[in-house]
Design a protein around this motif. Sequence first.
Motif, PDB file in Angstrom:
ATOM      1  N   THR A 242       2.370  -2.632   4.197  1.00 30.40           N
ATOM      2  CA  THR A 242       1.700  -1.300   4.501  1.00 30.40           C
ATOM      3  C   THR A 242       1.968  -0.047   3.768  1.00 30.40           C
ATOM      4  N   PHE A 243       3.172   0.024   3.389  1.00 29.75           N
ATOM      5  CA  PHE A 243       3.373   1.130   2.461  1.00 29.75           C
ATOM      6  C   PHE A 243       2.851   1.484   1.111  1.00 29.75           C
ATOM      7  N   LEU A 244       2.497   0.260   0.655  1.00 29.89           N
ATOM      8  CA  LEU A 244       1.852   0.172  -0.672  1.00 29.89           C
ATOM      9  C   LEU A 244       0.401   0.158  -0.818  1.00 29.89           C
ATOM     10  N   PHE A 248      -2.082   1.898  -3.589  1.00 33.14           N
ATOM     11  CA  PHE A 248      -3.394   1.604  -4.449  1.00 33.14           C
ATOM     12  C   PHE A 248      -4.707   1.591  -4.201  1.00 33.14           C
ATOM     13  N   GLY A 249      -4.855   2.202  -2.835  1.00 31.23           N
ATOM     14  CA  GLY A 249      -6.017   2.607  -2.633  1.00 31.23           C
ATOM     15  C   GLY A 249      -6.250   4.000  -3.208  1.00 31.23           C
ATOM     16  N   ASN A 250      -5.636   4.937  -3.286  1.00 32.14           N
ATOM     17  CA  ASN A 250      -5.645   6.272  -4.156  1.00 32.14           C
ATOM     18  C   ASN A 250      -5.685   5.873  -5.551  1.00 32.14           C
ATOM     19  N   LEU A 251      -4.932   4.836  -5.907  1.00 32.60           N
ATOM     20  CA  LEU A 251      -4.965   4.595  -7.525  1.00 32.60           C
ATOM     21  C   LEU A 251      -6.300   4.287  -8.058  1.00 32.60           C
ATOM     22  N   TRP A 252      -6.878   3.218  -7.437  1.00 29.55           N
ATOM     23  CA  TRP A 252      -8.102   2.628  -7.485  1.00 29.55           C
ATOM     24  C   TRP A 252      -9.220   3.479  -7.400  1.00 29.55           C
ATOM     25  N   GLY A 253      -8.955   4.295  -6.526  1.00 32.77           N
ATOM     26  CA  GLY A 253     -10.112   5.585  -6.190  1.00 32.77           C
ATOM     27  C   GLY A 253     -10.123   6.509  -7.161  1.00 32.77           C
ATOM     28  N   ALA A 254      -9.049   6.975  -7.770  1.00 39.55           N
ATOM     29  CA  ALA A 254      -8.982   7.667  -8.978  1.00 39.55           C
ATOM     30  C   ALA A 254      -9.318   7.149 -10.311  1.00 39.55           C
TER      31      ALA A 254
END
Length: 292
Positions: A242-244, A248-254
């Motif tokens: 849950t914490f990770l 990754f959601g923000n990393l892939w979006g960026a």
Amino acid sequence: MPRRYLPELLLLAALWGASFLFMRVSAPEFGPVPLIELRVAIAGLVLLPLLWARGQLGQLKTHARALAVVGLANSALPFTLFAFATLFLTAGLTAILNSTAPLWTALVAFALWRESLSPQRLVGILVGFAGVVILVWHKLSAVDALWAIGACLLASLSYGFAANYSKHKLAGVPPLVSTVGSQFAAALMLLPLACYYWPEGTISNQAWLAALALGIACTGLAYLLFFRLIAHVGASNAIMVTFLIPVFGNLWGALFLGEHLTLTMLVGGLVILAGIAISLGLVRRAALSQAS
């Protein structure tokens, strides 16, 4: 958690974090309902041979009613709501809002199943939702964003209900049975609407690939990894994913969509995760570990 399982935990978080990227890419072309119909149907088909190999197909009929409820609450409804939300919100913001599911799980357990709500858990819930307020405050004037934020929170609430319902109604049922049954139940529920809303125009190869990745990797493979982690390190360690996921959601979006992590998203996300940590008792556990 043993270090040898950390790569699997990171892979699971990367897959579930990528689901928001793939929905943001494919939802505008497919529409939310047809996209999620593909997601759950593909995931069910991917996992069905494994269920057959284990000789557990018969349990689908035995637990059909409970699996239908879980299919609605854990897949059909929340997946569709998140797909709708990605039409208006970034993948990163949607992933952060998704992380509120453990907070809703505790509230649903208290409200519907009369489970005790300790002062520490209550504080964690209040802190977590304070983070939500920080996260969305500047978007409250935008009607589309407001609807999308509401959809994300309702989806997370649905996850919270499904977790509690599964605990009480599907206890002892093999996780793979619950997963396959719920995915096919969701596919059957969404099929009429998916046919009605199926897009008339040509769908790009990029959208098709995103939909396939969503079903095969982010759902089918991800569930297998999740159950493997539960079996080897326990549910309390597996829930650390849950914490990770927001990371990754923000990393892939960026990386792939050019999205930016704003200061508001960072602060709000960290407050939400702090609330989850308090609610799950991880803060106390860490303090005791250091003291010993």
